[in-house]
Write a protein that holds these residues in place. Structure first.
Motif, PDB file in Angstrom:
ATOM      1  N   VAL A   7      -4.843   2.787 -11.453  1.00  0.00           N
ATOM      2  CA  VAL A   7      -4.152   2.325 -10.247  1.00  0.00           C
ATOM      3  C   VAL A   7      -5.046   1.308  -9.549  1.00  0.00           C
ATOM      4  O   VAL A   7      -6.085   1.654  -8.983  1.00  0.00           O
ATOM      5  N   ASP A   8      -4.653   0.034  -9.609  1.00  0.00           N
ATOM      6  CA  ASP A   8      -5.459  -1.024  -8.999  1.00  0.00           C
ATOM      7  C   ASP A   8      -4.608  -2.162  -8.437  1.00  0.00           C
ATOM      8  O   ASP A   8      -5.137  -3.203  -8.045  1.00  0.00           O
ATOM      9  N   HIS A   9      -3.279  -1.965  -8.405  1.00  0.00           N
ATOM     10  CA  HIS A   9      -2.381  -3.013  -7.929  1.00  0.00           C
ATOM     11  C   HIS A   9      -1.067  -2.350  -7.539  1.00  0.00           C
ATOM     12  O   HIS A   9      -0.671  -1.327  -8.129  1.00  0.00           O
ATOM     13  N   PRO A  10      -0.362  -2.895  -6.536  1.00  0.00           N
ATOM     14  CA  PRO A  10       0.921  -2.290  -6.137  1.00  0.00           C
ATOM     15  C   PRO A  10       1.925  -2.130  -7.273  1.00  0.00           C
ATOM     16  O   PRO A  10       2.773  -1.222  -7.231  1.00  0.00           O
ATOM     17  N   SER A  11       1.836  -2.970  -8.285  1.00  0.00           N
ATOM     18  CA  SER A  11       2.762  -2.854  -9.417  1.00  0.00           C
ATOM     19  C   SER A  11       2.566  -1.550 -10.183  1.00  0.00           C
ATOM     20  O   SER A  11       3.446  -1.127 -10.949  1.00  0.00           O
ATOM     21  N   ARG A  12       1.429  -0.907  -9.985  1.00  0.00           N
ATOM     22  CA  ARG A  12       1.157   0.340 -10.707  1.00  0.00           C
ATOM     23  C   ARG A  12       2.052   1.483 -10.234  1.00  0.00           C
ATOM     24  O   ARG A  12       2.222   2.465 -10.957  1.00  0.00           O
ATOM     25  N   VAL A  13       2.594   1.379  -9.019  1.00  0.00           N
ATOM     26  CA  VAL A  13       3.484   2.428  -8.538  1.00  0.00           C
ATOM     27  C   VAL A  13       4.689   2.558  -9.457  1.00  0.00           C
ATOM     28  O   VAL A  13       5.061   3.667  -9.881  1.00  0.00           O
ATOM     29  N   ALA A  14       5.298   1.437  -9.806  1.00  0.00           N
ATOM     30  CA  ALA A  14       6.439   1.460 -10.725  1.00  0.00           C
ATOM     31  C   ALA A  14       6.010   1.921 -12.114  1.00  0.00           C
ATOM     32  O   ALA A  14       6.752   2.640 -12.801  1.00  0.00           O
ATOM     33  N   GLU A  15       4.812   1.529 -12.529  1.00  0.00           N
ATOM     34  CA  GLU A  15       4.323   1.953 -13.840  1.00  0.00           C
ATOM     35  C   GLU A  15       4.130   3.467 -13.902  1.00  0.00           C
ATOM     36  O   GLU A  15       4.445   4.104 -14.914  1.00  0.00           O
ATOM     37  N   VAL A  16       3.635   4.022 -12.821  1.00  0.00           N
ATOM     38  CA  VAL A  16       3.450   5.473 -12.771  1.00  0.00           C
ATOM     39  C   VAL A  16       4.799   6.179 -12.833  1.00  0.00           C
ATOM     40  O   VAL A  16       4.960   7.183 -13.544  1.00  0.00           O
ATOM     41  N   ARG A  17       5.788   5.672 -12.120  1.00  0.00           N
ATOM     42  CA  ARG A  17       7.126   6.276 -12.167  1.00  0.00           C
ATOM     43  C   ARG A  17       7.704   6.211 -13.579  1.00  0.00           C
ATOM     44  O   ARG A  17       8.330   7.179 -14.045  1.00  0.00           O
ATOM     45  N   ARG A  18       7.510   5.092 -14.250  1.00  0.00           N
ATOM     46  CA  ARG A  18       8.012   4.972 -15.633  1.00  0.00           C
ATOM     47  C   ARG A  18       7.303   5.957 -16.551  1.00  0.00           C
ATOM     48  O   ARG A  18       7.913   6.538 -17.461  1.00  0.00           O
ATOM     49  N   ALA A  19       6.002   6.140 -16.327  1.00  0.00           N
ATOM     50  CA  ALA A  19       5.242   7.072 -17.165  1.00  0.00           C
ATOM     51  C   ALA A  19       5.750   8.501 -16.995  1.00  0.00           C
ATOM     52  O   ALA A  19       5.891   9.248 -17.972  1.00  0.00           O
ATOM     53  N   VAL A  20       6.037   8.891 -15.747  1.00  0.00           N
ATOM     54  CA  VAL A  20       6.585  10.222 -15.500  1.00  0.00           C
ATOM     55  C   VAL A  20       7.938  10.377 -16.188  1.00  0.00           C
ATOM     56  O   VAL A  20       8.209  11.390 -16.855  1.00  0.00           O
ATOM     57  N   ALA A  21       8.786   9.370 -16.057  1.00  0.00           N
ATOM     58  CA  ALA A  21      10.116   9.437 -16.665  1.00  0.00           C
ATOM     59  C   ALA A  21      10.027   9.519 -18.184  1.00  0.00           C
ATOM     60  O   ALA A  21      10.749  10.302 -18.820  1.00  0.00           O
ATOM     61  N   MET A  22       9.133   8.727 -18.785  1.00  0.00           N
ATOM     62  CA  MET A  22       9.012   8.722 -20.241  1.00  0.00           C
ATOM     63  C   MET A  22       8.561  10.075 -20.759  1.00  0.00           C
ATOM     64  O   MET A  22       9.141  10.632 -21.694  1.00  0.00           O
ATOM     65  N   GLN A  36      11.643  14.558  -8.809  1.00  0.00           N
ATOM     66  CA  GLN A  36      10.660  15.094  -7.865  1.00  0.00           C
ATOM     67  C   GLN A  36       9.247  14.672  -8.246  1.00  0.00           C
ATOM     68  O   GLN A  36       8.451  14.283  -7.389  1.00  0.00           O
ATOM     69  N   ALA A  37       8.935  14.765  -9.533  1.00  0.00           N
ATOM     70  CA  ALA A  37       7.598  14.397  -9.992  1.00  0.00           C
ATOM     71  C   ALA A  37       7.343  12.902  -9.813  1.00  0.00           C
ATOM     72  O   ALA A  37       6.220  12.497  -9.486  1.00  0.00           O
ATOM     73  N   SER A  38       8.352  12.093 -10.014  1.00  0.00           N
ATOM     74  CA  SER A  38       8.205  10.643  -9.817  1.00  0.00           C
ATOM     75  C   SER A  38       7.871  10.322  -8.368  1.00  0.00           C
ATOM     76  O   SER A  38       7.032   9.460  -8.080  1.00  0.00           O
ATOM     77  N   LEU A  39       8.526  11.041  -7.445  1.00  0.00           N
ATOM     78  CA  LEU A  39       8.256  10.811  -6.025  1.00  0.00           C
ATOM     79  C   LEU A  39       6.834  11.223  -5.673  1.00  0.00           C
ATOM     80  O   LEU A  39       6.120  10.497  -4.951  1.00  0.00           O
ATOM     81  N   VAL A  40       6.392  12.379  -6.172  1.00  0.00           N
ATOM     82  CA  VAL A  40       5.029  12.839  -5.910  1.00  0.00           C
ATOM     83  C   VAL A  40       4.014  11.861  -6.488  1.00  0.00           C
ATOM     84  O   VAL A  40       3.041  11.477  -5.818  1.00  0.00           O
ATOM     85  N   ALA A  41       4.214  11.450  -7.729  1.00  0.00           N
ATOM     86  CA  ALA A  41       3.273  10.530  -8.374  1.00  0.00           C
ATOM     87  C   ALA A  41       3.225   9.188  -7.654  1.00  0.00           C
ATOM     88  O   ALA A  41       2.150   8.585  -7.506  1.00  0.00           O
ATOM     89  N   SER A  42       4.380   8.720  -7.181  1.00  0.00           N
ATOM     90  CA  SER A  42       4.420   7.451  -6.453  1.00  0.00           C
ATOM     91  C   SER A  42       3.639   7.546  -5.150  1.00  0.00           C
ATOM     92  O   SER A  42       2.903   6.624  -4.773  1.00  0.00           O
ATOM     93  N   GLU A  43       3.800   8.665  -4.433  1.00  0.00           N
ATOM     94  CA  GLU A  43       3.073   8.856  -3.174  1.00  0.00           C
ATOM     95  C   GLU A  43       1.566   8.894  -3.418  1.00  0.00           C
ATOM     96  O   GLU A  43       0.777   8.284  -2.686  1.00  0.00           O
TER      97      GLU A  43
END
Length: 333
Positions: A7-22, A36-43
């Motif tokens: 996590v080093d850029h705002p774009s990583r928030v979407a990347e983290v959500r995609r990783a949880v979904a995958m 729920q997990a996507s929301l927690v990971a994004s926060e």
């Protein structure tokens, strides 16, 4: 399955959500848990960017008997830490810029929630989420967790580890195949296979002796085996090579010694030693991918945390990019 996002850029928030979904979709988790997990990971990702600027989010699935029943999400950073942790847990607490669900909301949504933070030492947050109707296996006398990463530039790790529970006992093996990459991984895998076949009927030293034969056609490995008997309150240990192992009990530590040598080569035998084990004990084992100078003196209170947070913080602060790195933590329950 697991994945880690830097996590080093705002774009990583979407990347983290995609990783949880995958991960969630691949393992067959419900859309409700994935959301729920996507929301927690994004926060958690947003908090890292705001307060520490850089960190990592690790997501791993939880499964038993081939069926996934949840996710672990771990957020790590080397930021300033949380000065007022009690306030941070209160609903509505924010300094702006986050999604607003807060640590208190995360704690209520989690099956298990744990945090380690200290001024100047960064923050580590663990959120475990289960499917609502899942049958979750109970921890029987032990809580076990690990973190294992390959050397930079490799896809597979030359390290390996495993544990077996039987009755009120637990046996754990940690292995480091010589070198790196697929050949090292092959040797480590052969050692773990041998451990599974023999440890129920053999002590730690004999288990390593049996692994000698299994590794003769490989490049070899270093290996350590610990057998914990919770009823007898004893720990038996043997190691060949440089796997480190330390038992912590009530503020005291006992370093368990290994014999010089290589599993699969030569005729040196591992010497067995014993240590006390109690309901307040923690065993930490690691390969030499962690600095030999790792210590808990800079981390007051860390041993009170869940084994996964202990492993994650030690890996964050002491792992070397020039080697495969593995740390395994076992706590008495």
């Amino acid at each position: 399955m697991e994945t880690t996002v830097t996590v080093d850029h705002p774009s990583r928030v979407a990347e983290v959500r995609r990783a949880v979904a995958m991960l969630g979709q691949t393992m067959g988790l419900t859309p409700e848990l994935i959301a729920q997990a996507s929301l927690v990971a994004s926060e958690l990702c947003t908090n890292i960017l705001k307060y520490a600027e850089r960190g990592q989010i690790m997501i791993r699935t939880l499964a038993a008997d081939g069926m996934a029943h949840g996710l672990d999400i771990v957020a790590l950073d080397r930021g300033p830490g949380i000065d007022n942790f009690d306030a941070a847990l209160k609903d509505g607490f924010t300094t702006g810029g986050s999604l607003g669900i807060g640590l208190g909301t995360m704690r209520r949504a989690a099956a298990l929630f744990d945090v380690y933070t200290a001024p100047g030492l960064g923050t580590a947050v663990m959120v475990r989420m289960h499917e609502k109707r899942a049958v979750v296996p109970a921890d029987e006398g032990f809580a076990v967790a690990s973190l294992m990463t390959p050397i930079r530039g490799e896809i597979v790790s030359g390290d390996n580890w495993s544990c077996l529970r039987f009755g009120q006992s637990l046996a754990v093996a940690v292995v480091d195949g010589l070198g790196h990459g697929p050949k090292a991984a092959e040797a480590a895998h052969a050692a773990i296979d041998s451990f599974h076949r023999g440890v129920r009927d053999a002590g730690p030293a004999q288990t390593i002796d049996l692994a000698h034969q299994a590794l003769k056609t490989t490049r070899g490995a270093v290996m350590a085996v610990a057998c914990i008997d919770a009823q007898a309150q004893t720990l038996r240990f043997a190691g060949l090579g440089n796997i480190a192992a330390v038992v912590f009990t009530a503020g005291e530590s006992v370093r368990l010694g290994s014999t010089d040598g290589t599993v699969g080569y030569g005729s040196r035998r591992a010497r067995e030693s014993t240590a006390d084990w109690s309901p307040r004990s923690t065993l930490i084992m690691n390969t030499d991918g962690l600095s030999s100078r790792w210590t808990l003196t800079r981390h007051p209170g860390l041993l009170a945390c869940h084994p996964l947070l202990i492993a994650a913080v030690l890996h964050r602060d002491f792992a070397r990019n020039t080697d495969d790195a593995t740390v395994v933590v076992i706590k008495a329950l």
